[in-house]
Design a protein around this motif. Structure first.
Motif, PDB file in Angstrom:
ATOM      1  N   ILE A 195      16.606   3.384   5.924  1.00  0.00           N
ATOM      2  CA  ILE A 195      16.945   4.651   5.277  1.00  0.00           C
ATOM      3  C   ILE A 195      15.704   5.481   4.951  1.00  0.00           C
ATOM      4  N   THR A 196      14.538   4.835   4.874  1.00  0.00           N
ATOM      5  CA  THR A 196      13.297   5.562   4.540  1.00  0.00           C
ATOM      6  C   THR A 196      12.517   5.976   5.782  1.00  0.00           C
ATOM      7  N   GLU A 197      13.054   5.749   6.946  1.00  0.00           N
ATOM      8  CA  GLU A 197      12.329   6.019   8.191  1.00  0.00           C
ATOM      9  C   GLU A 197      11.895   7.475   8.308  1.00  0.00           C
ATOM     10  N   SER A 198      12.784   8.406   8.055  1.00  0.00           N
ATOM     11  CA  SER A 198      12.449   9.819   8.213  1.00  0.00           C
ATOM     12  C   SER A 198      11.423  10.260   7.171  1.00  0.00           C
ATOM     13  N   GLU A 199      11.540   9.727   5.970  1.00  0.00           N
ATOM     14  CA  GLU A 199      10.585  10.049   4.898  1.00  0.00           C
ATOM     15  C   GLU A 199       9.175   9.600   5.267  1.00  0.00           C
ATOM     16  N   TYR A 217       3.550  10.359   7.227  1.00  0.00           N
ATOM     17  CA  TYR A 217       2.431   9.751   7.939  1.00  0.00           C
ATOM     18  C   TYR A 217       2.253  10.254   9.367  1.00  0.00           C
ATOM     19  N   GLY A 218       3.170  11.043   9.865  1.00  0.00           N
ATOM     20  CA  GLY A 218       3.005  11.642  11.187  1.00  0.00           C
ATOM     21  C   GLY A 218       2.771  10.612  12.277  1.00  0.00           C
ATOM     22  N   LYS A 219       1.711  10.809  13.058  1.00  0.00           N
ATOM     23  CA  LYS A 219       1.410   9.891  14.156  1.00  0.00           C
ATOM     24  C   LYS A 219       1.119   8.477  13.666  1.00  0.00           C
ATOM     25  N   ASP A 220       0.580   8.348  12.465  1.00  0.00           N
ATOM     26  CA  ASP A 220       0.260   7.019  11.919  1.00  0.00           C
ATOM     27  C   ASP A 220       1.512   6.214  11.604  1.00  0.00           C
ATOM     28  N   TYR A 221       2.659   6.895  11.590  1.00  0.00           N
ATOM     29  CA  TYR A 221       3.908   6.170  11.332  1.00  0.00           C
ATOM     30  C   TYR A 221       4.104   5.036  12.336  1.00  0.00           C
ATOM     31  N   ASN A 222       3.680   5.241  13.571  1.00  0.00           N
ATOM     32  CA  ASN A 222       3.865   4.220  14.605  1.00  0.00           C
ATOM     33  C   ASN A 222       3.060   2.959  14.339  1.00  0.00           C
ATOM     34  N   LYS A 223       2.087   3.038  13.418  1.00  0.00           N
ATOM     35  CA  LYS A 223       1.298   1.861  13.055  1.00  0.00           C
ATOM     36  C   LYS A 223       1.967   1.027  11.966  1.00  0.00           C
ATOM     37  N   ALA A 263       0.830  -1.206   0.000  1.00  0.00           N
ATOM     38  CA  ALA A 263       0.000   0.000   0.000  1.00  0.00           C
ATOM     39  C   ALA A 263       0.864   1.256   0.000  1.00  0.00           C
ATOM     40  N   LEU A 264       1.894   1.282   0.825  1.00  0.00           N
ATOM     41  CA  LEU A 264       2.797   2.436   0.875  1.00  0.00           C
ATOM     42  C   LEU A 264       3.496   2.648  -0.463  1.00  0.00           C
ATOM     43  N   SER A 265       3.771   1.546  -1.176  1.00  0.00           N
ATOM     44  CA  SER A 265       4.497   1.620  -2.447  1.00  0.00           C
ATOM     45  C   SER A 265       3.597   1.951  -3.621  1.00  0.00           C
ATOM     46  N   GLY A 266       2.276   1.888  -3.431  1.00  0.00           N
ATOM     47  CA  GLY A 266       1.349   2.203  -4.504  1.00  0.00           C
ATOM     48  C   GLY A 266       1.276   1.164  -5.587  1.00  0.00           C
ATOM     49  N   PHE A 290      -4.342  -3.862   4.085  1.00  0.00           N
ATOM     50  CA  PHE A 290      -3.870  -3.095   2.931  1.00  0.00           C
ATOM     51  C   PHE A 290      -4.532  -1.732   2.889  1.00  0.00           C
ATOM     52  N   ARG A 291      -5.840  -1.689   3.068  1.00  0.00           N
ATOM     53  CA  ARG A 291      -6.587  -0.450   2.890  1.00  0.00           C
ATOM     54  C   ARG A 291      -6.294   0.601   3.952  1.00  0.00           C
ATOM     55  N   GLU A 292      -5.778   0.186   5.101  1.00  0.00           N
ATOM     56  CA  GLU A 292      -5.484   1.161   6.153  1.00  0.00           C
ATOM     57  C   GLU A 292      -4.470   2.192   5.680  1.00  0.00           C
ATOM     58  N   PHE A 293      -3.553   1.785   4.794  1.00  0.00           N
ATOM     59  CA  PHE A 293      -2.534   2.710   4.300  1.00  0.00           C
ATOM     60  C   PHE A 293      -2.621   2.940   2.791  1.00  0.00           C
TER      61      PHE A 293
END
Length: 522
Positions: free
Chosen positions: A437-441, A446-452, A131-134, A170-173
């Motif tokens: 390496i993509t952690e900061s991106e 995704y802000g707070k949702d990053y933790n999910k 999902a993140l990769s589209g 999948f749909r969550e992101f």
């Protein structure tokens, strides 16, 4: 053979039989014959004890693969962008594509991850990473009938916790635009009316019918280590070996001689009229897209499949070359059966050209079969572009995203335990936020949702988006093409006579062989 965990006593084996030239009674090792003497049919498969934590592939050199071609770079000009050094940067290359009208950010579709345990164990990483990769995520065969929590009504699936979780994960992101989730169905799924359930209850847009895969031609297989579970699956209509109801089998399970069971799916017997009607019915039921997945069968089957897919007007079609799988495929079959990927693609393209030249519909095509790198992906797409409209719009990758997922998950666990390998820790750090390496991106997007987002999903995203995506941009910029659809057969050169003969791509010394006097003297 590493796939079966067997080895010979000496290295200079008989090239015909694979046996040691001198086979001795006192040999302490287990070769394939020796292990087969004890475990029989178990030795047809990759190590049974690794089922659920591994994927497998063939070991055979097919004599032709993507390394037999080179991508030709260019010095002058630019296509798809202004000829300006400040604009013609590789980061501006558009590597997006479409499969059957579905936009995808990277020309990738995931392999069909079905009921095999390794997919279920790594689902969060695979689904969220896709999902993140589209890209398009394909939920594979047998999920509903294998679900312990599934509920049935009059022979049809009424509810599957596993299927629902896979779609929702999948749909969550998912951004709702790039990629989508597809559900693949085989004979067992069709009998269970899985397509009705996922279209109506889960609002799935893409249904993929399955006619086989490159790793095996006999139906999906998984391994079960519970007698009770094996009995349940037999009761649900599956073929299970050995028979969990047989008294001798129950006794063998109790005394330890039988440690696991094989669950087999039935083989489909496709008919043209039935399939065309089936596609029409799926659209009437609400499927927005219908695709077809098939294996690496003989040339006449390739041609027949292309004809039927054209007449049925499926949205896209996947051909899977020999030979590897995400679950449990017979090792001899992976090694010795089906058509290797480059040969298969050449056959598919012959069919596509004939159909197009005669005004017939040609669905978008995705090739599968051992793809792991951007170079292979680019070569496959370029090979299919005869006139600025590639037949192949993506490749399907199955094993490598699983590797990325369980590598990310395992190393994150090791970081918590402070048990990362010393050389890795010294080079990349001891925390998730350091070695991805993509952690900061992702955190910024995704802000707070990053933790999910679990580490396994970050790993899949990093592999597909950051490695394959950027790798494709660099290669395309090297050809001076700033759009994926522009790369074509003229950007390839064959390095071997066989590669040239099979694909009709000129060898590298034949490319532009008439250019020298004209360029130097005109």
């Amino acid at each position: 053979m590493s796939t079966t965990g067997t080895r010979t006593r000496v290295e200079d084996v008989n090239p015909t039989s694979g046996m040691c030239p001198i086979c001795i009674e006192e040999c302490p090792l287990l070769c394939e014959i020796g292990l087969s003497a004890f475990r029989g049919r178990e030795v047809l498969y990759p190590k049974p004890e690794e089922f659920g934590t591994s994927t497998a592939s063939s070991l055979k050199n097919y004599g032709l693969d993507w390394s037999d071609f080179n991508i030709l770079s260019r010095l002058r000009g630019a296509e798809g962008i202004e000829e300006d050094p400040d604009k013609a940067l590789f980061g501006n290359v558009d590597v997006s594509s479409e499969m059957g009208g579905v936009p995808i950010e990277i020309p990738v579709v995931t392999g069909a991850y079905g009921s095999t345990e390794v997919a279920k164990r790594n689902w969060d990483g695979l689904a969220i990473g896709a999902a993140l990769s589209g890209v398009i995520l394909v939920i594979g065969e047998n999920v509903c009938r294998m679900d312990p929590e599934a509920k049935f009504s009059e022979g049809s699936i009424e509810y599957s916790e596993d299927m629902e979780n896979r779609v929702e994960t999948f749909r969550e992101f998912w951004d709702g635009e790039h990629g989508d989730v597809a559900v693949q169905t085989n004979v067992e799924d069709e009998r269970l009316d899985v397509e009705d359930y996922v279209i109506n209850d889960l609002e799935v847009n893409i249904i993929e019918r399955k006619w086989g895969q490159g790793a095996k031609a006999i139906g999906g297989e998984v391994r079960i280590d519970s007698l009770e579970r094996a009995q349940t699956l037999k009761d649900r209509g599956y073929i299970v070996f050995p028979d969990p109801e047989a008294p001798s089998v129950k006794e063998g399970y109790r005394d330890g001689s039988i440690t696991s069971f094989e669950r087999h799916s039935r083989v489909g017997m496709p008919k043209k009229k039935n399939f065309i009607e089936d596609v029409e019915q799926l659209k009437e039921k609400g499927a927005k897209k219908v695709s077809l997945k098939t294996g690496a069968y003989r040339p006449s089957d390739v041609a027949w499949t292309m004809r039927v897919a054209s007449q049925a007007e499926v949205d896209y079609l996947t051909f899977d070359g020999a030979g590897g799988g995400t679950g449990m495929s017979p090792v001899p079959m992976m090694n010795e059966m089906s058509t290797p990927t480059v040969y298969l693609e050449a056959q598919v393209l012959k069919c596509a050209k004939i159909l197009k030249e005669n005004g017939k519909y040609v669905p978008d095509i995705s090739m599968a079969g051992g793809f792991t790198q951007e170079t292979q992906i680019l070569k496959s797409i370029a090979l299919s572009n005869f006139d600025n409209e590639p037949f192949i719009e993506s490749v399907t990758i199955g094993r490598s995203p699983i590797t990325a997922a369980f590598k990310g998950k395992k190393f994150a666990e090791k970081a918590k335990e402070d048990s990362l390998p010393t050389n890795f820790k010294d080079k990349y750090g001891n925390k998730v936020e350091e070695f991805f390496i993509t952690e900061s991106e992702l955190k910024e997007e995704y802000g707070k949702d990053y933790n999910k987002i679990p580490p396994s999903a970050i790993a899949v995203y990093t592999y597909i988006h950051d490695r394959i995506g950027v790798g494709l941009q660099q290669l395309l910029a090297g050809t001076r093409k700033w759009n994926l659809s522009l790369v074509n057969r003229n950007d390839l050169a064959a390095l071997t006579e066989r590669a040239s003969q099979v694909t009709e791509i000129p060898m590298i010394h034949e490319r532009e062989s008439d250019i020298y006097e004209r360029m130097l003297l005109d």
